[in-house]
Design an enzyme around this catalytic site. Structure first.
Site, PDB file in Angstrom:
ATOM      1  N   HIS A 368       0.818  -1.210   0.000  1.00  0.00           N
ATOM      2  CA  HIS A 368       0.000   0.000   0.000  1.00  0.00           C
ATOM      3  C   HIS A 368       0.851   1.260   0.000  1.00  0.00           C
ATOM      4  CE1 HIS A 368      -3.745  -2.272   1.706  1.00  0.00           C
ATOM      5  NE2 HIS A 368      -3.437  -2.609   0.476  1.00  0.00           N
ATOM      6  N   CYS A 681       5.203  -6.213 -24.766  1.00  0.00           N
ATOM      7  CA  CYS A 681       5.256  -5.465 -23.506  1.00  0.00           C
ATOM      8  C   CYS A 681       6.064  -6.277 -22.514  1.00  0.00           C
ATOM      9  CB  CYS A 681       3.855  -5.185 -22.968  1.00  0.00           C
ATOM     10  SG  CYS A 681       2.883  -6.636 -22.577  1.00  0.00           S
TER      11      CYS A 681
END
Length: 754
Positions: A368, A681
């Site tokens: 987080h 990618c």
């Protein structure tokens, strides 16, 4: 267990406190402490080991073992059971200690007649300073209440140890001098950027001055008041405009859920009822949680521990009446924050105009605090183990969030070189910014599509900043990973609609849920696997749980109403898997059509090619897909059978090896011949040398992190594709282990910036 007739745990704590505060030498008081503990517990032995210089644990006091062994019996940290407790900072309870593989026999103690053992670390200011041990002759299991009591007693003992009467602090002076030398950490870059500043230790904990409660009812009322203040503060954060949308809010919503957790509060209340003050009870529960979860490696659960640590620290400040931010008012102009771990709310407490970088002992890309740091543009480095032991407030620190390197107390020469490097980077970034509106084409006029990878709303502004042609990979799983519960349909729709709106007329390729492996969602209940990278993950998981995929595809279809929707399925290993996934998409499309819901103007469906087996099914696959995106990270680690995250094997192959380049060229040629758009990618697309090689192989579309678009565009504008393709075509069938050196030579000889 504490003997009921002796007055219970509260009486024992008071007695120990009286002994420690009494007159007489510290050693005499420590001897009285072990006698009191042994007398009040069903224990024949109670011993205290304290840490000495050289990471040695010395027996300082005992009741039950040979008294002649005091100050003679010693163990290294990590040696024996006592050393293991000190090394791991976690309790250890054994019914038969002598059968444990870490048991180390000390003949001078006479402990061979004792079988069961329970030991807990004595921790002061977050550092292990000793070990408290209880032993019994019989083989017995110690219950949780006994271990809890031991940990509470250890908290009281830490006060006596901290007075410095037992161990001379001067013993550690030589080690301290060595610690002051320059030191380099090779950590993990979690948020990009470079910074030079001075260390600020993130120490929001409030020192607990009073352990024993005079009146438990008063302490319970203080806890209730502090809890209310804590929750109000978190609500205020959620009202902050800067974090009111996107993943910032998802993170803080999960954080608020922990603040309202009834189980956490009840444990603190139980500790208060046992005789502790509210502050001591919070610290006691915090130590217990850390001990229980400290050995967990699962990144999601580790993040839960970080959130709980953050909440406990914040609650302690409310109890102490210190409700100002953890940073206070003394943050230096160029501050680099050093911490073991952090919750997202604590990072938001700091003045972002002064905070230049963050360095953590823990942390991961999906933690987080890393998500919030990236959103705020604050460089962050994690994985710097025991960094708090190496740094003092005010130390000069260099933090590189791009490479993960952190340098403490650099020499003048290193600091000067860094300052020059920073100046060059600033100039380069200005140059790359100037290229934003310049066409991405080679020197000989070949246009190249440069797409951006993203996964968070905070990534979207980079589309305009870099001039990217669109989003070649949007990682939808990050929304699921920052949430403590499964995101509801409405939340998914909102995110995807916001992404499309932010992208404007640029295309966005949404990769469906790619979890499993190292991306664990506990609410899915996945079992532990021997080889998770090759296990139940990505398309395999959602095909086994089709409701997951149906809900996500439904959200994408609704969010893309009136626009073109690009959907890409990950980890497809067989054409049948792609057919099955596409059929689920069609079922959802028809359902919305029957309900009269607006649909996308067009739907383009593709797959990632990251499993080598799929490369051999292209004739059957290409007629079914609208586009292909090569996931080079997984494709090449599977191709070489070498884990790219394992330093022991990741260097054994080079992605510019002829075999790998032939694989990539073959895929690109097949797609081009079938008129199916193909892109790549992965990390190699974002490095100028590797991107140059891809363009030479024939790729005309690549997707990378936003920070790489400028350097890659600068490279390709100096490249003559015709000359380079002829050069690499001659090399690709050669015997070289890698073509890296020869490609670098071509770039230097032709003035291509790599």
């Amino acid at each position: 267990m504490i003997v009921p007739g002796a007055g219970g745990p509260r009486a024992l704590l008071r007695r120990l406190r009286e002994v420690m505060a009494g007159a007489g030498p510290a050693q005499q008081r420590l001897n009285q402490v072990v006698r009191n503990i042994a007398a009040n517990m069903v224990a024949e032995v109670c011993s205290i080991y304290l840490l000495r210089a050289g990471n040695v644990l010395e027996l300082f006091a005992t009741e039950g073992l040979n008294p002649e062994s005091v100050h003679k019996a010693r163990l290294k940290v990590g040696e024996g059971l006592v050393g293991t407790i000190a090394d791991t900072a976690t309790p250890l309870s054994l019914p038969d200690a002598q059968s444990h593989p870490k048991f180390a026999y000390l003949p001078e103690t006479g402990e061979e007649i004792y079988h069961s053992l329970v030991g807990v670390p004595i921790i002061r200011a977050g550092r292990v300073v000793g070990v408290l041990v209880v032993q019994n002759r019989t083989m017995r299991e110690y219950d949780e209440d006994e271990i809890d009591a031991m940990q509470t007693i250890a908290m009281v003992l830490a006060e006596l140890v901290g007075q410095g009467e037992l161990v001379d602090p001067g013993e550690f002076r030589e080690a301290e001098l060595r610690r002051r030398e320059p030191y380099i950490y090779d950590g993990v870059g979690l948020a990009e950027g470079l910074a030079l500043g001075v260390a600020v230790l993130h120490e929001p904990r409030v020192a607990v001055d009073s352990l024993i409660a005079e009146d438990p009812v008063v302490e319970l009322n203080r806890l209730a008041e502090a809890m209310s203040g804590l929750r109000r503060r978190i609500d205020d954060m959620l009202d902050d405009q800067e974090v009111s949308t996107g993943e910032h809010r998802d993170v803080l919503e999960a954080y608020r859920m922990f603040a309202h957790d009834r189980g956490w509060r009840e444990k603190i209340e139980e500790a208060i009822k046992s005789g502790l003050t509210a502050e001591a009870a919070v610290e006691r529960v915090q130590m217990e949680t850390r001990a229980r979860m400290g050995s967990i490696t699962d990144p999601y659960l580790r993040e839960r521990l970080s959130d709980l640590e953050d909440l406990a620290n914040r609650l302690m400040r409310h109890l102490a009446g210190k409700t100002e931010t953890a940073a206070g008012d003394e943050l230096p102009e160029e501050a680099i924050l050093i911490a073991r771990s952090m919750g997202p709310a604590e990072l938001l407490d700091y003045d972002r105009t002064r905070l230049k970088a963050v360095v953590l002992e823990e942390g991961s890309q999906t933690s987080h605090v890393a998500i919030v740091a990236r959103g705020l543009g604050i460089p962050l480095v994690g994985g710097c183990e025991r960094v708090l032991e190496r740094v003092d407030p005010g130390d000069v620190v260099i933090a590189d969030g791009d490479t993960g390197q952190v340098i403490f107390r650099p020499t003048q020469e290193v600091a000067a070189a860094f300052a020059e490097n920073l100046r060059i980077r600033v100039e380069q970034r200005a140059e790359y910014a100037a290229l934003r509106d310049v066409p991405a084409e080679t020197r000989d006029g070949v246009p190249i599509k440069l797409y951006m990878n993203a996964g968070l709303m905070v990534d979207l502004p980079h589309l305009v900043e870099t001039g990217a042609d669109g989003i070649g990979l949007f990682r939808t799983e990050l929304q699921f990973m920052v949430s403590s519960t499964m995101p509801r349909l409405a939340a998914q729709i909102e995110l995807y609609a916001n992404v499309l709106a932010s992208a404007g007329d640029r295309p966005v390729i949404f990769r469906t849920l790619d979890v499993g492996g190292d991306k664990v969602l506990p609410y899915l209940g996945a079992a532990r696997e021997e080889n998770p990278a090759l296990g139940w993950r990505a398309i395999r998981l959602v095909l086994d749980r089709p409701a997951l995929l149906r809900y996500q595809l439904r959200a994408l279809l609704i969010a893309a109403a009136g626009r073109t929707l690009h959907v890409m399925f990950p980890m497809v290993a067989d054409v049948a898997e792609f057919r099955q996934a596409r059929q689920i998409l069609e079922v959802e499309r028809r359902r919305l059509d029957r309900l009269g819901r607006p649909l996308p103007e067009a739907i383009r469906v593709g797959t990632m090619l990251e499993v080598p087996a799929l490369a051999y099914q292209l004739p059957a696959l290409l007629p079914l897909v609208d586009f292909i995106s090569i996931g080079s990270n997984d494709l090449l680690q599977f191709f070489f059978a070498a884990d790219r995250g394992n330093p022991k094997v990741s260097g054994r192959y080079d992605i510019l090896a002829p075999a790998a380049l032939k694989l990539l060229k073959g895929i690109n040629d097949a797609c081009t011949q079938a008129n199916v758009p193909v892109s790549l990618c992965g990390e190699m697309a974002g490095r100028p040398l590797e991107a140059m090689t891809l363009i030479g192989l024939g790729f005309r579309s690549i997707s990378m992190n936003a920070v790489s678009i400028g350097p890659v565009k600068a490279m390709l504008r100096g490249l003559n594709v015709g000359d380079f393709r002829a050069y690499i075509d001659r090399l690709i069938d050669g015997p070289d282990r890698t073509l890296r050196g020869k490609i670098e030579s071509f770039a230097r000889d032709h003035g291509v910036r790599i």
